[in-house]
Design an enzyme around this catalytic site. Structure first.
Site, PDB file in Angstrom:
ATOM      1  N   ARG A  51     -14.733  -0.927  -5.345  1.00  0.00           N
ATOM      2  CA  ARG A  51     -13.787  -0.473  -6.377  1.00  0.00           C
ATOM      3  C   ARG A  51     -13.609  -1.486  -7.513  1.00  0.00           C
ATOM      4  O   ARG A  51     -13.075  -1.131  -8.561  1.00  0.00           O
ATOM      5  CB  ARG A  51     -12.425  -0.202  -5.747  1.00  0.00           C
ATOM      6  CG  ARG A  51     -12.469   0.955  -4.801  1.00  0.00           C
ATOM      7  CD  ARG A  51     -11.092   1.488  -4.513  1.00  0.00           C
ATOM      8  NE  ARG A  51     -11.208   2.615  -3.624  1.00  0.00           N
ATOM      9  CZ  ARG A  51     -11.246   2.521  -2.303  1.00  0.00           C
ATOM     10  NH1 ARG A  51     -11.153   1.341  -1.736  1.00  0.00           N
ATOM     11  NH2 ARG A  51     -11.365   3.595  -1.568  1.00  0.00           N
ATOM     12  N   HIS A  54     -20.314  -5.104   4.244  1.00  0.00           N
ATOM     13  CA  HIS A  54     -21.080  -4.561   5.377  1.00  0.00           C
ATOM     14  C   HIS A  54     -22.200  -5.528   5.787  1.00  0.00           C
ATOM     15  O   HIS A  54     -22.474  -5.701   6.982  1.00  0.00           O
ATOM     16  CB  HIS A  54     -21.724  -3.216   4.995  1.00  0.00           C
ATOM     17  CG  HIS A  54     -20.749  -2.133   4.703  1.00  0.00           C
ATOM     18  ND1 HIS A  54     -20.663  -1.512   3.478  1.00  0.00           N
ATOM     19  CD2 HIS A  54     -19.819  -1.537   5.482  1.00  0.00           C
ATOM     20  CE1 HIS A  54     -19.733  -0.589   3.511  1.00  0.00           C
ATOM     21  NE2 HIS A  54     -19.192  -0.581   4.709  1.00  0.00           N
TER      22      HIS A  54
END
Ligand code: PAF
Length: 282
Positions: free
Chosen positions: A187, A37
């Protein structure tokens, strides 16, 4: 940096910015910001006068067995990251603000969704297209930034912008990677030490596929097999898919030509990792 929670206020603010001649760069997210991001925000900061970040966990894009409630949320942490990245406005609506009643109109995506991750997530991209349509009307950006890690989402948004005539430039930002090539993802922390070592083989497998094509191979199955073989030899993960399609149309190919995507998803014990590369083949 200001935080706006109300749609009306967001639209009024942006209209005033646009009237002053300012360009608006928009990064839509579901929060819990990571380096991927930040790369989008940095690019938006470089290219626009005003940068808007939205943080909204969109219930419409979660299936009944996917846990919307448990999706990680940490506004204070996100706020600090956004400030550091030079964001001007954080748009942070509640679910009630975005969906005050059962939607009377939603967006249905017809193409680019029945392959890759879309195949196992029916309705997911309808939810994404619906919320992104709403966000585009609320934020009215000149440019919208999406990460190529989710290449299928970029393909769907590309179709949305084209078909609904949004006067918005889609900026697809390259995947941010660890030094060994592993695509950065929240993850990755679920991998064991051994799996983390193995996981660099995913990007290496994509590179192997690319090198095979660059060496002159044009048969889809031969290249797929080279990548599958590489993953099986170098990891203990279970392959979900290894696919090659045209990009962004995501159509099957007879022979490898034009703009294509090599994409894969591999399951490890507690994490399913995805990665892809897009290349032009003469
Ligand atoms: O990529 C995401 O985080 C979401 O799918 C998006 C684009 C913010 C829509 O909810």
């Amino acid at each position: 940096m200001i935080t706006i929670e109300k749609i009306e206020q967001m639209q009024a603010h942006i209209m005033a910015e646009r009237q002053k001649g300012k360009t608006i760069g928009f990064v839509p997210t579901m929060g819990y910001l990571h380096e991927g991001h930040v790369a989008l925000l940095k690019r938006a900061r470089e290219e626009n006068d005003t940068v808007v970040l939205s943080i909204f966990v969109n219930p419409l894009q979660f299936g009944p067995n996917e846990d919307f409630e448990r999706y990680p949320r940490d506004f204070e942490r996100d706020y600090a990251i956004a400030k550091q990245a030079g964001v001007d406005i954080v748009f942070y609506p509640s679910v009630h603000e975005m969906y005050p009643h059962e939607p009377s109109v939603t967006v249905r995506v017809h193409e680019r969704i029945d392959v890759l991750c879309g195949k196992s997530r029916p309705g997911h991209f309808d939810g994404v297209a619906t919320v992104v349509t709403k966000l585009f009307h609320i934020v009215m950006p000149h440019r919208a930034y999406f990460g190529m890690k989710d290449a299928q989402q970029v393909a769907v948004i590309d179709g949305l912008i084209r078909d609904f005539h949004f006067p918005i430039e889609l900026i697809a930002v390259p995947t941010v990677r660890e030094e060994d090539g592993l695509a950065k993802s929240s993850r990755n922390v679920y991998l064991s030490d051994r799996e983390r070592q193995e996981a660099s083989a995913l990007y290496a497998a994509l590179q192997k596929g690319k090198a095979t094509i660059e060496a002159g191979e044009r048969d889809v199955e031969t290249v797929r097999k080279a990548m599958i073989d590489y993953i099986e030899r170098h990891t203990s993960g279970v392959i979900d898919y290894v696919e090659i399609y045209s990009y962004p149309e995501l159509q099957p190919l007879q022979s490898l030509r034009g703009k294509i995507i090599l994409a894969l998803a591999v399951r490890f014990t507690n994490a399913r990792l995805i990665d892809n590369i897009v290349m032009n083949v003469q």
